[in-house]
Design a protein around this motif. Structure first.
Motif, short mmCIF file in Angstrom:
data_model
loop_
_atom_site.label_atom_id
_atom_site.label_comp_id
_atom_site.label_asym_id
_atom_site.label_seq_id
_atom_site.Cartn_x
_atom_site.Cartn_y
_atom_site.Cartn_z
N TRP A 44 37.66 39.30 36.35
CA TRP A 44 38.37 40.44 37.15
C TRP A 44 37.18 41.81 36.59
CZ3 TRP A 44 40.60 44.73 33.43
CH2 TRP A 44 40.34 45.81 33.91
N TYR A 88 47.53 47.61 33.20
CA TYR A 88 46.88 47.33 33.91
C TYR A 88 46.27 49.20 34.13
CZ TYR A 88 44.29 46.45 38.15
OH TYR A 88 43.01 46.19 39.94
N ARG A 95 44.54 39.39 39.94
CA ARG A 95 43.97 39.66 38.77
C ARG A 95 44.53 38.28 37.85
NH1 ARG A 95 40.41 41.89 41.08
NH2 ARG A 95 40.37 44.20 41.56
N ALA A 97 38.22 48.29 40.71
CA ALA A 97 38.19 48.43 39.18
C ALA A 97 37.73 48.73 38.64
CB ALA A 97 38.51 46.83 39.84
N GLU A 134 41.37 35.64 32.72
CA GLU A 134 41.58 36.27 33.83
C GLU A 134 40.50 37.31 33.61
OE1 GLU A 134 46.32 35.06 35.51
OE2 GLU A 134 45.81 35.68 33.46
N HIS A 183 33.71 47.07 38.91
CA HIS A 183 33.24 46.26 39.24
C HIS A 183 33.62 46.72 40.91
CE1 HIS A 183 33.66 45.45 35.10
NE2 HIS A 183 34.75 46.17 35.15
#
Length: 325
Positions: A266, A222, A250, A8, A262, A34
């Motif tokens: 993440w 996303y 997520r 991510a 959220e 991430h």
């Protein structure tokens, strides 16, 4: 640093001036790394996909210098680096020693990056950067030559980025004097590294990805941040996997979108240590005898993962005293 497909990523946009102060500004996209899949879930990598490891192990700038060296030179310099990573000099590199090295490399990169651009913004040479100095150096050309920015996209970008930069600057300016010390300017340029800047990172991430400006990030937004399906064909497997990640991990409250909390979970997971994860990955891929630590021979045998066909200017600096490393 970049990431492998499936990891991510989130944009952190920073405006930089081309050609120094008062140059025509351009946009640069940096990405904060991430969490990635667990080690056992990662596909075996080939030499073309080791850039992430090289940059984590060496730092972004140092990794670029590797292409200038032969494999033999790279291995020789890597061997010297291994000697420095082995803090207790027991002949083994542990995950903890690798983690500490990666953290030092990242810290060095951040502060060297700030030092490199400092003179472009500290126009009056008082060893502080005021908001007015930064605005003039970064946006002065745009503000004084608006006729050159007739393109609607350019106009929108600069009008959006100016107040956004000011908001970030004010947050980094802890003493509220409208002038950034080196530490405050480091927080401005690298907000993901500072606790008091985390809310800004979350907010900017939301604003970057939330294209319909409803205050949330849905699944399509996303995915669009990572993949542009310009040909309209089937999505790659890793994109399908990311859609599943969105639904399963997520969107925590299962309402079909991510809110600020959220997004924070993440991009800034409290239980995730990037340096620790990368160190575990390097050990996992190189530990032939599976004793949970690496010999110099094991590292050199897997040199492609650490330095590839590249090498490091650390080799030139090994005789110097680098307190930061």
């Amino acid at each position: 640093m970049g990431g492998r497909p499936g990891g991510a990523l989130v944009l952190v946009l920073v405006l930089v001036c081309a050609g120094g102060a008062r140059g025509k500004p351009t946009f640069r996209k940096d990405r904060v790394v991430h969490p990635e899949p667990e080690l056992g879930e990662r596909p075996r990598e080939d030499n073309q996909s080791f850039q992430y490891d090289h940059e984590a192990f060496l730092g972004k700038e140092e990794a670029r210098t590797f292409d200038q060296l032969t494999p033999e030179e790279s291995k020789e310099k890597l061997g010297k680096i291994v000697d420095r990573i082995d803090d207790d000099k027991d002949g083994y590199v542990t995950t903890e020693e690798l983690k500490n090295w990666i953290k030092r490399v990242q810290k060095r990169y951040i502060y060297e990056n700030v030092a490199k651009v400092w003179k472009d913004y500290d126009l009056n040479k008082d060893n502080k950067i005021s908001w007015e100095e930064y605005k003039q150096a970064t946006y002065g050309y745009y503000l004084e030559n608006p006729e050159e920015f007739q393109d609607a996209t350019d106009q929108h970008n600069f009008k959006k980025m100016l107040p956004r930069d000011e908001r970030r600057f004010r947050t980094a300016d802890l003493d509220g004097d409208s002038a950034a010390t080196r530490e405050e300017f480091t927080a401005f340029l690298h907000p993901e590294e500072f606790e008091h800047m985390k809310d800004i990172v979350v907010l900017e991430t939301l604003q970057d990805i939330d294209k319909n400006e409803d205050g949330f990030v849905d699944q399509d937004e996303y995915i669009a941040d990572m993949f542009a399906n310009e040909e309209g064909g089937p999505e790659p497997d890793w994109v399908v996997t990311e859609r599943e990640q969105f639904s399963d991990f997520r969107d925590l409250n299962k309402d079909g979108k991510m809110d600020k909390e959220e997004i924070r979970h993440w991009i800034l997971p409290q239980d995730y240590d990037h340096a620790q994860a990368e160190a575990r990955h390097l050990v996992y891929e190189s530990d032939v005898d599976k004793d949970q630590k690496l010999t110099k021979e094991e590292i050199l045998d897997n040199w492609n993962m650490f330095v590839g066909s590249q090498a490091t200017n650390y080799g030139e600096d090994l005789t110097k005293n680098h307190d930061e490393l």
